[in-house]
Design a protein around this motif. Sequence first.
Motif, mmCIF file in Angstrom:
data_model
loop_
_atom_site.group_PDB
_atom_site.id
_atom_site.type_symbol
_atom_site.label_atom_id
_atom_site.label_comp_id
_atom_site.label_asym_id
_atom_site.label_seq_id
_atom_site.Cartn_x
_atom_site.Cartn_y
_atom_site.Cartn_z
ATOM 1 N N ARG A 89 0.848 -1.197 0.000
ATOM 2 C CA ARG A 89 0.000 0.000 0.000
ATOM 3 C C ARG A 89 0.885 1.249 0.000
ATOM 4 N N GLY A 148 0.497 5.153 1.405
ATOM 5 C CA GLY A 148 -0.348 5.970 2.272
ATOM 6 C C GLY A 148 -0.096 7.450 2.075
ATOM 7 N N TRP A 191 -5.166 5.127 2.497
ATOM 8 C CA TRP A 191 -4.337 4.069 1.945
ATOM 9 C C TRP A 191 -4.805 3.672 0.552
ATOM 10 N N ASP A 225 -4.189 0.597 -2.324
ATOM 11 C CA ASP A 225 -3.615 -0.706 -2.643
ATOM 12 C C ASP A 225 -2.842 -0.632 -3.956
ATOM 13 N N THR A 273 -6.206 3.724 -6.655
ATOM 14 C CA THR A 273 -4.974 3.835 -7.424
ATOM 15 C C THR A 273 -5.373 3.894 -8.895
#
Length: 629
Positions: A386, A388, A401, A403, A459
Motif C-alpha cells: 500500500r 499511504g 491508503w 492498494d 490507485t
Amino acid sequence: SLSLTLQLLFDLFTKMRGFGRTGVLALLSKSCGAFVPSHRPLHQTLPLHQTTVTSSDAAALNVTDESIDSFDVPPLATPKQNYASYSSVEIADAQANAEAISRTMFDAFAMNALFVNVEERPDPTPCTISSDSLTSSLPIDLPRGCLLRIGPNGASTEEGFLDGDGMVHAITLPDNDQGSDIMYSATYVDTKGRTLERWAANGKTFAGTLGAAPEGLPMLGNLLRNGLTFGTLEVQKDTCNTALAVSGSRILALMEQTPPSEIKIDKMGRMRTVESFSRLDGAVPSAPINGGCFGAHGRTDPVTGERVHVSYQSTSRPFVRVDTFSDDWKLKSSVGVDVPCPVMVHDLALTPNYTVILDFPLTIRPLKMFLSNKFPVEYEPQNGARIGLTPRGRNKDETQWFDVESGVVLHAANAYEREDGMVVMHAFKSIPGGDSSYILDYTPAFLYEWVLDPATGKTVAERCMNPDVMVEFPICEVSGQKAPTVYGLTATSIGGPLVQFKTPQSAILLDGVVKFALEDDAVQGLLGGDVVSRFDLPSGWHSVSEPTVLTKTGGKGHYVLLIATFVPPADEYNKGDHVTVANDGESVRSQLLILDGDCISNGPVTSVDLPHHVNYGLHSEFIDWDILE
C-alpha cells in the motif's frame, strides 16, 4: 537460418548505434547468451578471479572496440520505446532480460575489491585536478561546500556489510575567494557503540547482526553477547552508517534502527562528532534492544523548510511514526501511523499536503528468530502493498491508503500533486524472487510511477516506466514539486560471491548515471520513461556514491557530482587477491566527477583526483559552505 541470422545482425547493428560501447557489449551478451537464466543460483556464480568478458562474442560477430567507438552518432543515446503500451508480461520479460544480461557481465574481482575496508584518515589531505580533466579548476558556477559520502566500514568477514561502523568521506570544495585546496578526509562517526568499545579497553567489539541471515538464532545470540560484554540493554550497535540529513545548521548521521549522531564539518573538511545517541530533545523515543529508531531518509519542504522523517519499529503499535521538524531539528509534531504489520519503511516522499508512506511487504517479525530460526526481515508479498497519504499539519493519524502491486520500494524519487488533485509518485521498485532473496541476493530495481486519487481512494495507474534499465539511488532536481526528470545510477552487472562479508552473498556494480524523462515532451520527442541522457563510466571505473544534484549558482541548470573508483582487471595483476590489490595504495584509485546535468553524456566537466580511494558505501549529502565550521 541464414535469413534469421542476417535479420539478427541487422537488428543488432541498428540497436548498437544507439547504445554506446557498454550497451553494445550488453546486447552482444544478450544475443549470444540468450539462454542464461534470469535467476542464477548463487553457487553457479563466477569464481572470484574470473571476469566475464564479451570480447569472444564480439569477435564472433566481427565487431571490434574500435568499430564500436567509431560510430558517427552520439554514443550514449538510448532508443526510444513506448513503454506505456507494454503489457505486464512484456514488462516482466524485459526486466528479466535486463537482469540476465547483467549477470553475464559480472566482475567478481572488482566487486570484492570495492568492498574491502579502508583506513580512517581524519586529517584532511589536498586533492588535485586530474590531468585528463577538461578544465583546470572547479566550474565558477558550482556551489561551494562539502560533499559527504557515508557508508559501513570495518565489518569482519563473519559479519554483514551493513554491520560496519559509519565512515564519512568528505570532499571539501573551497569558496572561490578562499584560494585553498580541495581537501579529502575519511572519519568514523564516533557513536555510543564505539565509545563503549574504547571504554572496555579489551579489544572486544559489538557483534554484528546482519551476517546471520538467513538464520535468526545467531542474530539473537550476538545481541545477548553484546549486552553481557558491554553491560548495556541497548544491544544493537548504533552504527550510524546509512545516510546523512541536514536541518538548519545541524547535520545528522543516521541508521534507521538506532538514534542518530550529530556531526560537524569544518571548512578544511575535518569531521567531528558532536553528540552520539541523540534523542533530538525528546523527538526520538527510547526503546529496548536498539535504544530507539529514527528514519534514515527524510525530505525538506522547499517552501516551508520543514524537515519530515518517517520511522518504523516492530515492538508495539503504531509501527510507523511521522516526525516534522523546523530548523535545527526542533520537533513540531509527531504522528503515529498504524500499518497491519511491522515493515521496513526506508524512505518517503513529500508533497505540499501529504507525507507519502511506503507500506511494502519487506516485513519485520522478531518472533521468527525464536520460533523458526529465521531472519526477522523477509519479503512477504502475501502481506500486500500500500501507499499511504498522511495529511501534513495534523496531530492524529488520518492516513488514506491505496492498494498497489507488491514489490519492494526502498527509495522514492519524488511526488507531487496535480492540478486535478491526483498525487503522482515516482520511485525505484524491485520484485524479489523469494522470501529471503532480498537479504542474500540482489534484486534489480526499475523506475515506476503511481497515480493516486484522494477523492476516490483509488490507485488510478501504476506502471514500470522503463524495464530495460536497472537503476539505484534516485534523485530529482526538485522535491515535492513536479519534476521533469530523475537521475539514477545504472546497475550494469549483478553477481557474486561476495567473500568480504557473510551478507549479502551477491551485489551489483554501478557503472554510470542515467537521466530519465518523467513525462511526455512533444517538443523534445520524449515519452515518460525515456532516457534523456546517460553517462557510462570508462572500463574499470565504478560509482561508489549516489548522484548528488546541485543547482548552478546562476539559478539555471544543474551539476551532478559522483565519486568513482577504478579497479584494475584481475588478469593484469599478479600481486595477489583483491584485498592485496585494494590495499597496495596505487592500483585502486578514486576521482570526484563533476557532470553538467544538461548533458551528462558529454562526460565530466571537471575530474578531481582523490589522494586515497573510496570504497563502496551508501548515501551522500552536500553541505553548503556557510554551514561548515
